[in-house]
Motif scaffolding. Structure first.
Motif, PDB file in Angstrom:
ATOM      1  N   THR A   1      -0.142  11.875  -0.344  1.00 28.99           N
ATOM      2  CA  THR A   1      -0.655  13.116   0.245  1.00 28.99           C
ATOM      3  C   THR A   1      -0.422  14.269  -0.730  1.00 28.99           C
ATOM      4  OG1 THR A   1       1.491  13.586   1.221  1.00 28.99           O
ATOM      5  CG2 THR A   1      -0.066  12.332   2.587  1.00 28.99           C
TER       6      THR A   1
ATOM      7  N   LYS B   1      -3.979  12.706   5.768  1.00 25.65           N
ATOM      8  CA  LYS B   1      -4.077  11.297   5.400  1.00 25.65           C
ATOM      9  C   LYS B   1      -3.922  11.078   3.897  1.00 25.65           C
ATOM     10  CE  LYS B   1      -7.336   8.177   6.459  1.00 25.65           C
ATOM     11  NZ  LYS B   1      -8.722   8.336   6.200  1.00 25.65           N
TER      12      LYS B   1
ATOM     13  N   SER C   1       0.853  -1.189   0.000  1.00 29.69           N
ATOM     14  CA  SER C   1       0.000   0.000   0.000  1.00 29.69           C
ATOM     15  C   SER C   1       0.883   1.230   0.000  1.00 29.69           C
ATOM     16  CB  SER C   1      -0.873   0.030   1.249  1.00 29.69           C
ATOM     17  OG  SER C   1      -1.758  -1.052   1.220  1.00 29.69           O
TER      18      SER C   1
ATOM     19  N   ALA D   1      -4.654   9.882   0.203  1.00 32.59           N
ATOM     20  CA  ALA D   1      -5.273   8.681  -0.361  1.00 32.59           C
ATOM     21  C   ALA D   1      -4.322   7.496  -0.194  1.00 32.59           C
ATOM     22  CB  ALA D   1      -5.576   8.911  -1.842  1.00 32.59           C
TER      23      ALA D   1
ATOM     24  N   CYS E   1      -7.837   2.203  -5.416  1.00 36.64           N
ATOM     25  CA  CYS E   1      -7.878   3.319  -4.483  1.00 36.64           C
ATOM     26  C   CYS E   1      -9.337   3.548  -4.143  1.00 36.64           C
ATOM     27  CB  CYS E   1      -7.252   4.571  -5.103  1.00 36.64           C
ATOM     28  SG  CYS E   1      -7.280   5.969  -3.981  1.00 36.64           S
ATOM     29  N   ASP E   2      -9.642   3.533  -2.873  1.00 39.74           N
ATOM     30  CA  ASP E   2     -11.006   3.799  -2.444  1.00 39.74           C
ATOM     31  C   ASP E   2     -11.992   2.816  -3.083  1.00 39.74           C
ATOM     32  OD1 ASP E   2     -12.583   5.275  -0.824  1.00 39.74           O
ATOM     33  OD2 ASP E   2     -12.841   6.978  -2.185  1.00 39.74           O
ATOM     34  N   GLY E   3     -11.565   1.567  -3.205  1.00 37.53           N
ATOM     35  CA  GLY E   3     -12.436   0.536  -3.764  1.00 37.53           C
ATOM     36  C   GLY E   3     -12.589   0.546  -5.270  1.00 37.53           C
ATOM     37  N   LYS E   4     -11.871   1.454  -5.941  1.00 39.85           N
ATOM     38  CA  LYS E   4     -11.960   1.526  -7.398  1.00 39.85           C
ATOM     39  C   LYS E   4     -10.615   1.183  -8.041  1.00 39.85           C
ATOM     40  CE  LYS E   4     -13.838   5.497  -6.890  1.00 39.85           C
ATOM     41  NZ  LYS E   4     -14.511   6.793  -6.814  1.00 39.85           N
TER      42      LYS E   4
ATOM     43  N   LYS F   1      -9.140   5.412 -13.716  1.00 37.66           N
ATOM     44  CA  LYS F   1      -9.850   6.299 -12.778  1.00 37.66           C
ATOM     45  C   LYS F   1      -8.803   7.163 -12.070  1.00 37.66           C
ATOM     46  CE  LYS F   1     -14.355   4.864 -12.109  1.00 37.66           C
ATOM     47  NZ  LYS F   1     -14.494   4.230 -13.421  1.00 37.66           N
TER      48      LYS F   1
ATOM     49  N   VAL G   1      -6.892   9.085  -9.030  1.00 34.80           N
ATOM     50  CA  VAL G   1      -6.694   8.928  -7.586  1.00 34.80           C
ATOM     51  C   VAL G   1      -6.933  10.307  -6.974  1.00 34.80           C
ATOM     52  CG1 VAL G   1      -5.005   8.466  -5.758  1.00 34.80           C
ATOM     53  CG2 VAL G   1      -5.063   7.017  -7.817  1.00 34.80           C
TER      54      VAL G   1
ATOM     55  N   GLU H   1      -3.496   0.826  -3.308  1.00 37.93           N
ATOM     56  CA  GLU H   1      -3.215  -0.559  -2.916  1.00 37.93           C
ATOM     57  C   GLU H   1      -2.931  -1.395  -4.160  1.00 37.93           C
ATOM     58  OE1 GLU H   1      -5.980  -1.501   0.738  1.00 37.93           O
ATOM     59  OE2 GLU H   1      -6.991  -0.187  -0.701  1.00 37.93           O
TER      60      GLU H   1
ATOM     61  N   THR I   1       1.151   7.215  -9.800  1.00 35.48           N
ATOM     62  CA  THR I   1       0.510   5.922  -9.514  1.00 35.48           C
ATOM     63  C   THR I   1       1.237   4.797 -10.256  1.00 35.48           C
ATOM     64  OG1 THR I   1      -1.583   7.096  -9.298  1.00 35.48           O
ATOM     65  CG2 THR I   1      -1.704   4.709  -9.526  1.00 35.48           C
TER      66      THR I   1
END
Lengths: 142, 150
Positions: free
Chosen positions: A24, A99, A20, A101, A126-129, A90, A92, A104, A63
């Motif tokens: 920031t 914090k 992960s 993002a 990221c964030d489930g997407k 998508k 990020v 993963e 990314t």
């Protein structure tokens, strides 16, 4: 180029250690400076919203750089990567807090090729997407 | 308006040489949070068979993207750069980029497609070292979103 993983020790389906990567606003500013990509969508919230984004977004290339570390950390030699490609599916989104993002990344061996090469398919979320599509690296093992 | 297909295959003159500095590599590796010693420690890089410290795999993009900028800003091509997003990125490495390399980029328009009103442009950047050897090829897919209806 001397990777630390032997070709004989992996098979199709072998999973690489997942990682992960936090991102920031400060990381984006640092990446902008290091890469020379000062597009304001990566640091200026007002500008990002004006062009229709929900907030500041990470550089796709940031990314991409994080995702391949699952391969280079595993192989042991970053110079063993012979091919790497991604699709930016998508953005990020990086909120302006301490914090930020979380990207993963998981990967597994998808094919064993000739010449000690293996293809690793990566999944970056990221964030489930899913934030990267068709994310593939070919790496030469020993 | 769809872009002119006759630009497919067009190659632009090589960029002036970019000299890869070891401190620039360090700065980039720190920016992506990658602590691999081959980026900063010559002995560690040599132990892996490299002549000097090497750059992280995506480092070269900052050079190829600048070269691709010349293509997308070619007034004859007529691309609306304000609508361009980075769709896709690929690298094919012959060897890693390393400190001391003097790199030039030759950009070629590999393809132009029109998909649902969007212009999709593949720009290939062939990166050569001072000896003229190919080091890495970067293929950047740019998508120019269709203008909204007024």
């Amino acid at each position: 180029m001397t990777a630390k993983v032997s070709y004989g020790s992996v098979e199709v389906g072998t999973e690489l250690p997942a990682q992960s990567f936090p991102v920031t606003r400060a990381a984006l500013v640092q990446y902008a400076g290091a890469s020379g990509d000062f597009n304001p969508i990566h640091w200026n919230e007002k500008f990002a919203r004006e062009v229709g984004l929900p907030d500041v977004i990470a550089h796709g290339m940031f990314t991409m750089a994080e995702a391949v570390r699952v391969v280079t950390d595993w192989a042991g030699d970053p110079g063993a990567v012979v091919d790497y490609g991604v699709r930016f599916t998508k953005p990020v989104v990086v909120p302006n807090d301490d914090k930020g993002a979380l990207i993963e990344v998981s990967g597994k061996v998808a094919a064993k090729l000739d010449d000690n090469l293996v293809r690793v398919d990566l999944v970056a979320m990221c964030d489930g997407k899913k934030v990267l599509g068709m994310s593939r690296a070919v790496v030469r093992l020993v | 308006m769809a872009l002119d297909q006759s630009f497919v295959g067009r190659t632009y003159p090589p960029t002036p040489a970019y000299e890869v500095g070891r401190e620039k590599i360090r700065e980039f590796a720190e920016a992506v949070g990658d602590t691999h010693p081959a980026y900063v420690d010559r002995e560690a890089a040599r132990a892996l068979g490299h002549a000097d410290v090497i750059a992280p795999p995506t480092f070269v993009f900052s050079i190829t993207y600048r070269a691709a900028g010349v293509v997308v800003q070619d007034p004859q091509l007529g691309l609306d750069y304000s609508r361009v997003v980075h769709g896709d990125q690929k690298f094919r490495y012959v060897r890693p980029v390393r400190a001391g390399d003097r790199l030039t980029v030759t950009s070629t328009i590999e393809s132009i497609k029109s998909l649902a009103g969007n212009d999709v442009l593949d720009i290939r950047g062939d990166v050569h070292d001072e000896a003229g050897e190919l080091v890495v090829t970067a293929v950047t897919k740019l998508v120019a979103r269709a203008a909204e209806e007024a």
